[in-house]
Design a protein around this motif. Sequence first.
Motif, PDB file in Angstrom:
ATOM      1  N   ALA A  76      -1.488  12.008   3.812  1.00  0.00           N
ATOM      2  CA  ALA A  76      -2.612  11.795   2.884  1.00  0.00           C
ATOM      3  C   ALA A  76      -2.246  10.705   1.876  1.00  0.00           C
ATOM      4  O   ALA A  76      -1.100  10.573   1.473  1.00  0.00           O
ATOM      5  CB  ALA A  76      -2.939  13.100   2.166  1.00  0.00           C
ATOM      6  N   LYS A  77      -3.235   9.927   1.486  1.00  0.00           N
ATOM      7  CA  LYS A  77      -3.006   8.867   0.505  1.00  0.00           C
ATOM      8  C   LYS A  77      -4.096   8.896  -0.567  1.00  0.00           C
ATOM      9  O   LYS A  77      -5.240   9.177  -0.214  1.00  0.00           O
ATOM     10  CB  LYS A  77      -3.017   7.494   1.199  1.00  0.00           C
ATOM     11  N   PRO A  78      -3.824   8.584  -1.818  1.00  0.00           N
ATOM     12  CA  PRO A  78      -2.499   8.334  -2.345  1.00  0.00           C
ATOM     13  C   PRO A  78      -1.662   9.605  -2.345  1.00  0.00           C
ATOM     14  O   PRO A  78      -2.204  10.720  -2.311  1.00  0.00           O
ATOM     15  CB  PRO A  78      -2.781   7.849  -3.775  1.00  0.00           C
ATOM     16  N   LEU A  79      -0.356   9.445  -2.449  1.00  0.00           N
ATOM     17  CA  LEU A  79       0.536  10.608  -2.379  1.00  0.00           C
ATOM     18  C   LEU A  79       0.291  11.589  -3.530  1.00  0.00           C
ATOM     19  O   LEU A  79       0.562  12.788  -3.400  1.00  0.00           O
ATOM     20  CB  LEU A  79       2.002  10.159  -2.372  1.00  0.00           C
ATOM     21  N   SER A  80      -0.251  11.080  -4.641  1.00  0.00           N
ATOM     22  CA  SER A  80      -0.535  11.967  -5.774  1.00  0.00           C
ATOM     23  C   SER A  80      -1.560  13.046  -5.407  1.00  0.00           C
ATOM     24  O   SER A  80      -1.548  14.140  -5.969  1.00  0.00           O
ATOM     25  CB  SER A  80      -1.031  11.164  -6.979  1.00  0.00           C
ATOM     26  N   LEU A  81      -2.428  12.737  -4.414  1.00  0.00           N
ATOM     27  CA  LEU A  81      -3.410  13.747  -3.967  1.00  0.00           C
ATOM     28  C   LEU A  81      -2.709  14.990  -3.421  1.00  0.00           C
ATOM     29  O   LEU A  81      -3.184  16.112  -3.570  1.00  0.00           O
ATOM     30  CB  LEU A  81      -4.281  13.167  -2.851  1.00  0.00           C
ATOM     31  N   ILE A  82      -1.572  14.767  -2.765  1.00  0.00           N
ATOM     32  CA  ILE A  82      -0.806  15.887  -2.182  1.00  0.00           C
ATOM     33  C   ILE A  82      -0.290  16.780  -3.310  1.00  0.00           C
ATOM     34  O   ILE A  82      -0.365  18.008  -3.236  1.00  0.00           O
ATOM     35  CB  ILE A  82       0.353  15.363  -1.297  1.00  0.00           C
TER      36      ILE A  82
END
Length: 254
Positions: A76-82
């Motif tokens: 998933a992108k951006p990684l901050s979403l994870i």
Amino acid sequence: MANYAMTGGATGIGAELKRQLLERGHQVISVDIKEGDILADLSTAQGRQAAVDGIRAMAPDGLDGFIPCAGLPPVAKPLSLIAQVNYFAVVATIEGLRDLIAKKRGSVLLVASNSAPMITTDDAFVQLCLAGDEDGACAEIENRDGHTAYAGSKRAVTVWMRRNVVAYAAAGVRMNAVAPGITQTPLAEQVLADKEFGAAMKEFGKMVPWGGTAQPAQIANVMRFMLSDEADFVCGSIFFVDGGSDAMLRTDDF
Ligand code: NAD
């Protein structure tokens, strides 16, 4: 008949658990970004509040169980979403529903992963998650990689659960986590199709001692048990449902 609420009930493991619970006559309130009783984007503070408010409105007498199952893959992108969905939404929704679950001496079942032990608790990203620093964790993970984002978010929810088990038990809430191995869901399909992660995941699947990958039902069967009265002394456990891969990788640690 029990009254459950969950996130991530639209597809994959969550959809299968929801199906099994409904089939047995239970009630299930489902929150998801795609479809469900409550539509909410759990990556945002507003979405998390909408989820908590919606569940409270639909279950004013309390919950027998809450399953924060929504999650995003390492691709998933951006990684901050994870970080936002896999960690901060999980903690915010559990905290927002704690008293509602306690009303029925219910349980919380978090969804970790067999990848959680692959990142250590002292990792900077995990530490920022555990400190509740969402901006800091999101900034940190943008400079890291998808594996750290995913496994680190799962490490963090697992450690958060263990740290909070005593206080939640005292409040009347039994907390546990399930840690699935590779399971055939849309999430896993995205990872398998990825140039960076696909080949490594296929190789890992071949090494699983009990063979290959799981069907969602093989995970949901165990989750349903952990939520049930039959498991009412199970508290603070991390139940690996991974075909033996954690035992293979961490033979002497448990
Ligand atoms: P999935 O993609 O089928 O399901 C994830 C669900 O989360 C979907 O319904 C999706 O719409 C929802 N979701 C995603 N982002 C959201 C957001 N911002 N707001 C609200 N809902 C959102 O994947 P799955 O494999 O069934 O994953 C379920 C859980 O199991 C996840 O927490 C995942 O990390 C975990 N898990 C999966 C595997 C695997 O191999 N499939 C292994 C270990 C752990």
